[in-house]
Motif scaffolding. Structure first.
Motif, PDB file in Angstrom:
ATOM      1  N   LEU A 255       0.864  -1.190   0.000  1.00  0.00           N
ATOM      2  CA  LEU A 255       0.000   0.000   0.000  1.00  0.00           C
ATOM      3  C   LEU A 255       0.897   1.234   0.000  1.00  0.00           C
ATOM      4  O   LEU A 255       1.470   1.587   1.032  1.00  0.00           O
ATOM      5  CB  LEU A 255      -0.896   0.009   1.236  1.00  0.00           C
ATOM      6  CG  LEU A 255      -1.813  -1.205   1.412  1.00  0.00           C
ATOM      7  CD1 LEU A 255      -2.595  -1.106   2.716  1.00  0.00           C
ATOM      8  CD2 LEU A 255      -2.763  -1.351   0.227  1.00  0.00           C
TER       9      LEU A 255
ATOM     10  N   GLY B  59      -0.040   4.301  -1.642  1.00  0.00           N
ATOM     11  CA  GLY B  59      -0.781   5.408  -2.250  1.00  0.00           C
ATOM     12  C   GLY B  59      -0.911   6.604  -1.319  1.00  0.00           C
ATOM     13  O   GLY B  59      -1.426   7.647  -1.713  1.00  0.00           O
ATOM     14  N   GLY B  60      -0.444   6.465  -0.079  1.00  0.00           N
ATOM     15  CA  GLY B  60      -0.611   7.543   0.919  1.00  0.00           C
ATOM     16  C   GLY B  60       0.259   8.742   0.586  1.00  0.00           C
ATOM     17  O   GLY B  60       1.180   8.671  -0.227  1.00  0.00           O
ATOM     18  N   MET B  61      -0.040   9.845   1.250  1.00  0.00           N
ATOM     19  CA  MET B  61       0.666  11.097   0.963  1.00  0.00           C
ATOM     20  C   MET B  61       1.862  11.302   1.895  1.00  0.00           C
ATOM     21  O   MET B  61       2.691  12.182   1.658  1.00  0.00           O
ATOM     22  CB  MET B  61      -0.281  12.279   1.135  1.00  0.00           C
ATOM     23  CG  MET B  61      -1.495  12.214   0.232  1.00  0.00           C
ATOM     24  SD  MET B  61      -1.109  12.807  -1.399  1.00  0.00           S
ATOM     25  CE  MET B  61      -1.055  14.557  -1.058  1.00  0.00           C
ATOM     26  N   GLY B  62       1.910  10.537   2.977  1.00  0.00           N
ATOM     27  CA  GLY B  62       3.034  10.662   3.906  1.00  0.00           C
ATOM     28  C   GLY B  62       3.249  12.092   4.369  1.00  0.00           C
ATOM     29  O   GLY B  62       4.387  12.545   4.498  1.00  0.00           O
ATOM     30  N   THR B  63       2.163  12.805   4.644  1.00  0.00           N
ATOM     31  CA  THR B  63       2.312  14.241   4.961  1.00  0.00           C
ATOM     32  C   THR B  63       3.132  14.478   6.226  1.00  0.00           C
ATOM     33  O   THR B  63       3.858  15.454   6.319  1.00  0.00           O
ATOM     34  CB  THR B  63       0.939  14.931   5.130  1.00  0.00           C
ATOM     35  OG1 THR B  63       0.122  14.103   5.955  1.00  0.00           O
ATOM     36  CG2 THR B  63       0.256  15.153   3.809  1.00  0.00           C
ATOM     37  N   ARG B  64       3.021  13.542   7.198  1.00  0.00           N
ATOM     38  CA  ARG B  64       3.751  13.772   8.446  1.00  0.00           C
ATOM     39  C   ARG B  64       5.262  13.713   8.242  1.00  0.00           C
ATOM     40  O   ARG B  64       6.014  14.392   8.909  1.00  0.00           O
ATOM     41  CB  ARG B  64       3.329  12.734   9.502  1.00  0.00           C
ATOM     42  CG  ARG B  64       2.001  13.037  10.130  1.00  0.00           C
ATOM     43  CD  ARG B  64       1.489  11.897  10.947  1.00  0.00           C
ATOM     44  NE  ARG B  64       1.030  10.782  10.117  1.00  0.00           N
ATOM     45  CZ  ARG B  64       0.619   9.623  10.589  1.00  0.00           C
ATOM     46  NH1 ARG B  64       0.645   9.395  11.880  1.00  0.00           N
ATOM     47  NH2 ARG B  64       0.200   8.672   9.781  1.00  0.00           N
TER      48      ARG B  64
ATOM     49  N   GLN C  72      -5.036   3.736  -6.918  1.00  0.00           N
ATOM     50  CA  GLN C  72      -6.247   3.783  -6.113  1.00  0.00           C
ATOM     51  C   GLN C  72      -7.123   4.954  -6.550  1.00  0.00           C
ATOM     52  O   GLN C  72      -6.697   5.788  -7.341  1.00  0.00           O
ATOM     53  CB  GLN C  72      -5.893   3.908  -4.641  1.00  0.00           C
ATOM     54  CG  GLN C  72      -5.259   5.220  -4.237  1.00  0.00           C
ATOM     55  CD  GLN C  72      -5.073   5.287  -2.733  1.00  0.00           C
ATOM     56  OE1 GLN C  72      -3.974   5.045  -2.231  1.00  0.00           O
ATOM     57  NE2 GLN C  72      -6.122   5.621  -2.007  1.00  0.00           N
TER      58      GLN C  72
ATOM     59  N   PRO D 185      -5.884  10.813  -2.041  1.00  0.00           N
ATOM     60  CA  PRO D 185      -6.156   9.375  -2.123  1.00  0.00           C
ATOM     61  C   PRO D 185      -7.254   9.001  -1.126  1.00  0.00           C
ATOM     62  O   PRO D 185      -7.310   9.554  -0.023  1.00  0.00           O
ATOM     63  CB  PRO D 185      -4.817   8.746  -1.733  1.00  0.00           C
ATOM     64  CG  PRO D 185      -3.804   9.822  -1.905  1.00  0.00           C
ATOM     65  CD  PRO D 185      -4.489  11.117  -1.727  1.00  0.00           C
TER      66      PRO D 185
ATOM     67  N   GLY E  29      -7.883   6.742   0.932  1.00  0.00           N
ATOM     68  CA  GLY E  29      -7.593   5.851   2.058  1.00  0.00           C
ATOM     69  C   GLY E  29      -7.111   4.495   1.553  1.00  0.00           C
ATOM     70  O   GLY E  29      -7.195   4.201   0.367  1.00  0.00           O
ATOM     71  N   ASN E  30      -6.608   3.681   2.499  1.00  0.00           N
ATOM     72  CA  ASN E  30      -6.057   2.390   2.045  1.00  0.00           C
ATOM     73  C   ASN E  30      -7.096   1.274   2.028  1.00  0.00           C
ATOM     74  O   ASN E  30      -6.781   0.137   1.694  1.00  0.00           O
ATOM     75  CB  ASN E  30      -4.823   2.001   2.877  1.00  0.00           C
ATOM     76  CG  ASN E  30      -5.130   1.974   4.363  1.00  0.00           C
ATOM     77  OD1 ASN E  30      -6.264   1.752   4.759  1.00  0.00           O
ATOM     78  ND2 ASN E  30      -4.111   2.198   5.179  1.00  0.00           N
TER      79      ASN E  30
ATOM     80  N   VAL F 226       3.740   0.840   3.531  1.00  0.00           N
ATOM     81  CA  VAL F 226       5.048   1.189   2.986  1.00  0.00           C
ATOM     82  C   VAL F 226       6.033   1.558   4.106  1.00  0.00           C
ATOM     83  O   VAL F 226       7.239   1.484   3.908  1.00  0.00           O
ATOM     84  CB  VAL F 226       4.915   2.359   1.967  1.00  0.00           C
ATOM     85  CG1 VAL F 226       4.621   3.687   2.650  1.00  0.00           C
ATOM     86  CG2 VAL F 226       6.125   2.478   1.068  1.00  0.00           C
TER      87      VAL F 226
ATOM     88  N   LYS G 189      -6.513  17.229   7.614  1.00  0.00           N
ATOM     89  CA  LYS G 189      -5.171  17.210   7.012  1.00  0.00           C
ATOM     90  C   LYS G 189      -4.806  18.591   6.486  1.00  0.00           C
ATOM     91  O   LYS G 189      -5.650  19.482   6.381  1.00  0.00           O
ATOM     92  CB  LYS G 189      -5.135  16.222   5.833  1.00  0.00           C
ATOM     93  CG  LYS G 189      -5.245  14.763   6.242  1.00  0.00           C
ATOM     94  CD  LYS G 189      -3.920  14.034   6.187  1.00  0.00           C
ATOM     95  CE  LYS G 189      -4.029  12.689   6.867  1.00  0.00           C
ATOM     96  NZ  LYS G 189      -3.357  11.609   6.277  1.00  0.00           N
TER      97      LYS G 189
ATOM     98  N   LYS H 176       6.655   7.326  10.394  1.00  0.00           N
ATOM     99  CA  LYS H 176       5.553   8.270  10.158  1.00  0.00           C
ATOM    100  C   LYS H 176       6.088   9.699  10.153  1.00  0.00           C
ATOM    101  O   LYS H 176       5.600  10.546   9.427  1.00  0.00           O
ATOM    102  CB  LYS H 176       4.486   8.153  11.255  1.00  0.00           C
ATOM    103  CG  LYS H 176       3.865   6.769  11.400  1.00  0.00           C
ATOM    104  CD  LYS H 176       2.889   6.454  10.297  1.00  0.00           C
ATOM    105  CE  LYS H 176       2.217   5.113  10.499  1.00  0.00           C
ATOM    106  NZ  LYS H 176       1.521   4.649   9.307  1.00  0.00           N
TER     107      LYS H 176
HETATM  108  P1  UTP Z   1      -0.908   6.350   6.828  1.00  0.00           P
HETATM  109  O1  UTP Z   1      -2.116   6.177   7.635  1.00  0.00           O
HETATM  110  O2  UTP Z   1       0.383   6.449   7.554  1.00  0.00           O
HETATM  111  O3  UTP Z   1      -1.119   7.621   5.875  1.00  0.00           O
HETATM  112  O4  UTP Z   1      -0.842   5.160   5.790  1.00  0.00           O
HETATM  113  P2  UTP Z   1      -0.143   8.415   4.921  1.00  0.00           P
HETATM  114  O5  UTP Z   1      -1.019   9.181   4.013  1.00  0.00           O
HETATM  115  O6  UTP Z   1       0.879   7.545   4.251  1.00  0.00           O
HETATM  116  O7  UTP Z   1       0.679   9.373   5.887  1.00  0.00           O
HETATM  117  P3  UTP Z   1       0.261  10.745   6.616  1.00  0.00           P
HETATM  118  O8  UTP Z   1      -0.838  10.400   7.572  1.00  0.00           O
HETATM  119  O9  UTP Z   1      -0.174  11.714   5.553  1.00  0.00           O
HETATM  120  O10 UTP Z   1       1.536  11.170   7.301  1.00  0.00           O
HETATM  121  C1  UTP Z   1      -0.628   3.821   6.144  1.00  0.00           C
HETATM  122  C2  UTP Z   1      -0.348   3.051   4.862  1.00  0.00           C
HETATM  123  O11 UTP Z   1      -1.469   3.118   3.967  1.00  0.00           O
HETATM  124  C3  UTP Z   1      -1.058   3.652   2.723  1.00  0.00           C
HETATM  125  C4  UTP Z   1       0.187   4.446   3.017  1.00  0.00           C
HETATM  126  O12 UTP Z   1       0.946   4.615   1.827  1.00  0.00           O
HETATM  127  C5  UTP Z   1       0.840   3.592   4.068  1.00  0.00           C
HETATM  128  O13 UTP Z   1       1.491   2.482   3.481  1.00  0.00           O
HETATM  129  N1  UTP Z   1      -2.152   4.498   2.196  1.00  0.00           N
HETATM  130  C6  UTP Z   1      -2.708   5.460   2.964  1.00  0.00           C
HETATM  131  C7  UTP Z   1      -2.557   4.284   0.905  1.00  0.00           C
HETATM  132  O14 UTP Z   1      -2.019   3.400   0.194  1.00  0.00           O
HETATM  133  N2  UTP Z   1      -3.557   5.061   0.417  1.00  0.00           N
HETATM  134  C8  UTP Z   1      -4.152   6.029   1.149  1.00  0.00           C
HETATM  135  O15 UTP Z   1      -5.063   6.699   0.623  1.00  0.00           O
HETATM  136  C9  UTP Z   1      -3.720   6.221   2.454  1.00  0.00           C
END
Ligand code: UTP
Length: 408
Positions: free
Chosen positions: A96, A98-103, A178, A202, A204-205, A234, A335, A386
Motif C-alpha cells: 500500500l 498510495g498515501g501522501m506521507g504528509t507527516r 487507487q 487518495p 484511504g487504504n 510502505v 489534514k 511516520k
Molecule cells: P498512513 O495512515 O500512515 O497515511 O498510511 P499516509 O497518508 O501515508 O501518511 P500521513 O498520515 O499523511 O503522514 C498507512 C499506509 O497506507 C497507505 C500508506 O501509503 C501507508 O502504506 N495508504 C494510505 C494508501 O495506500 N492510500 C491512502 O489513501 C492512504
C-alpha cells in the motif's frame, strides 16, 4: 460532460464554486475540469452531516491472539505449510503505497525516502530486501502488487524502474492506482488546487481490493492461482512480507484473515487493537479505546486489549470477493490541504485546514468472519516511519534497523 450537466451535479452537493474560474480557462483546462467533475463521487462529502455518528462501535470484547510461545512451539510446522503455499504460487504481496506521507514532509513518495547513513537505503529497498529473503527461501518469485495514487504514481514507477526494482524480477511487479476523493474546508466546500482542478486526495487504504479489481489486476490474481494476499504498509522498514510462518499459521487455523500484532508498549499507545465487536473480529482505534477497555484484564491478569495491529494482514482472496459489494465506513480526517485562496494564490498550509475522506483497510476485518491475531516480536518486525523525528520516525526506525544488524 457539458457545463450545464456539471453545474447541475455540483448544485446537488452545494459545490457550484468549483466553476468559479471556468470562463477564464483555456479549452483544454475546461474539458479537464468537466471530466474531473464527471468522474468525482461527491456523495462522500455528505458524511460530514453525520460526522458525530461516524465510527460508532458495537459491544467490544477481547479476541485472544496466538502468542509468541505458542508460535515458537509449532514454528517449523507452520513454516512448512506456508512454504508449500508460497511455492505453489498461492501467495501474493500487496504494497500500500498510495498515501501522501504528509507527516514525514517529503515531496517524494514515502518509499523513495533514504534512511541510509553511510550508504543509500531507500524505504522501498528495505521492503524488497525483506521480501527477497522469502523468495530465496521458497525458490520462487512472489507477485508484488503495488498500489499508488494519482499523486505519486509516476514518481513511484519511474523510481523503481530506475533502481531496477532493487533486484526484484520486473515480471512479478504490478502497479495499480487507487481512487481519489475530493478534499474540503471545514465547511465542507471542496478546495480548488488550480483554477481548473479540484483538490483531491487518495481515498484511504481501504479501497485497495476494489481498485485492484478496477485496474484488472484481480484477473492476474485469478489466472496465476493466488489465493492469499499479504497486504502491508510502505512505512514499516522491518516487517516480514509473505512470512512463511505467518502464512502457515493463517492457513492451518482456517481463518479468513491473519493479522500481525505486537504487544502494546503502553496502554495508551497510539495503535489500533484487535478485538471482537458484536462477536465479529474488529479493530478499535486508540482514540476509541475507553479507560475501561484500556484497563480491562484477561483471566491471566494481562491487559485484555493488549495487541496492536501493524498493518500487515494476510487476506483470503475468496473471502474478500464475498464482501466486495459492502460499503466500508468513511473516516473524516483533518489534514493539510494545498488550496487556492480568495485571491487565486496557491497556498500550502503548515497546519491542518480541512477534511479528507478515507476508507481504511482495518474496517475490512470486521466484514470477515474469522481473524487470527498473530504476535510478532516488536523490536524485530515493527519500525514504522511516520515522522522525521521522535516516535515512529526515521530516527527510531534507524535505531531498530541497527539493532537488527541492518547496515545503514
Ligand atoms: P498512513 O495512515 O500512515 O497515511 O498510511 P499516509 O497518508 O501515508 O501518511 P500521513 O498520515 O499523511 O503522514 C498507512 C499506509 O497506507 C497507505 C500508506 O501509503 C501507508 O502504506 N495508504 C494510505 C494508501 O495506500 N492510500 C491512502 O489513501 C492512504
Amino acid at each position: 460532460m457539458t457545463f450545464e450537466a456539471a453545474f447541475e451535479k455540483l448544485k446537488t452537493y452545494g459545490q457550484e464554486h468549483v466553476l468559479k474560474y471556468y470562463d477564464s480557462l483555456s479549452d483544454s483546462e475546461k474539458s479537464s475540469l468537466l471530466e474531473q467533475i464527471d468522474s468525482t463521487d461527491f456523495s462522500v462529502i455528505s458524511c460530514l452531516e453525520r460526522k458525530g455518528e461516524l465510527g460508532k462501535k458495537g459491544t467490544i470484547s477481547p479476541l485472544p491472539a496466538m502468542q509468541i510461545e505458542e508460535i515458537e512451539a509449532q514454528k517449523e510446522h507452520f513454516r512448512k505449510t506456508g512454504l508449500e503455499a508460497i511455492k505453489a504460487g498461492k501467495v501474493g504481496a500487496v504494497l500500500l503505497a498510495g498515501g501522501m506521507g504528509t507527516r514525514l514532509g517529503s515531496d517524494d513518495p514515502k518509499g523513495m525516502y533514504n534512511i541510509g547513513i553511510t550508504r543509500e537505503v531507500f524505504i522501498f529497498q528495505r521492503l524488497i530486501d525483506n521480501l527477497m529473503e522469502v523468495v530465496k527461501e521458497a525458490g520462487t518469485w512472489i507477485p508484488l502488487y503495488v498500489m499508488t495514487s494519482d499523486k505519486n504514481h509516476l514518481a513511484t514507477t519511474s523510481f523503481l524502474k530506475e533502481k531496477e526494482y532493487f533486484g526484484y524480477h520486473p515480471d512479478y511487479v504490478f502497479f495499480f492506482q487507487q481512487e481519489m476523493a475530493p478534499a474540503t474546508d471545514y465547511q465542507g466546500k471542496i478546495f480548488l488546487e488550480k483554477p481548473y482542478k479540484m483538490s483531491t486526495s487518495p481515498n484511504g487504504n481501504g479501497g485497495w481490493f476494489i481498485s485492484m479489481d478496477r485496474a484488472g489486476i484481480l484477473d492476474h490474481v485469478h489466472e496465476s492461482g493466488v489465493e492469499w494476499l499479504n497486504v502491508f504498509a510502505v512505512d514499516n522498514v522491518l516487517q516480514r512480507i509473505a512470512d512463511p510462518v505467518f502464512v502457515g499459521a493463517t492457513i492451518e487455523k482456517n481463518v479468513e484473515v491473519g493479522s500481525k500484532v505486537v504487544k502494546k508498549n503502553a496502554p495508551d499507545e497510539k495503535v489500533g487493537v484487535m478485538c471482537l465487536e458484536d462477536g465479529r473480529p474488529s479493530i478499535v482505534e486508540y482514540y476509541e479505546l475507553t479507560d475501561e477497555l484500556m484497563n480491562a484484564k484477561d483471566e491471566n491478569g494481562d491487559p485484555a486489549y493488549y495487541f496492536g495491529v501493524i498493518l500487515n494482514y494476510l487476506f483470503k482472496v475468496s473471502a474478500l470477493e464475498e464482501i466486495m459489494a459492502k460499503q466500508l465506513p468513511l473516516h473524516v480526517v483533518e489534514k493539510k490541504i494545498p488550496y487556492l485562496d480568495e485571491q487565486g494564490e496557491e497556498q500550502k498550509p503548515d497546519t491542518p485546514n480541512g477534511y479528507k475522506f478515507e476508507q481504511l483497510v482495518l474496517d475490512m476485518i470486521h466484514e470477515l468472519n474469522s481473524c487470527l491475531p498473530f504476535e510478532v516480536v516488536r523490536n524485530r518486525e515493527f519500525a514504522p516511519i511516520k515522522n522525521k523525528t521522535g516516535v515512529d520516525s526515521v530516527e527510531s526506525a534507524r535505531r531498530l534497523c541497527e539493532e537488527n544488524g541492518i547496515v545503514l
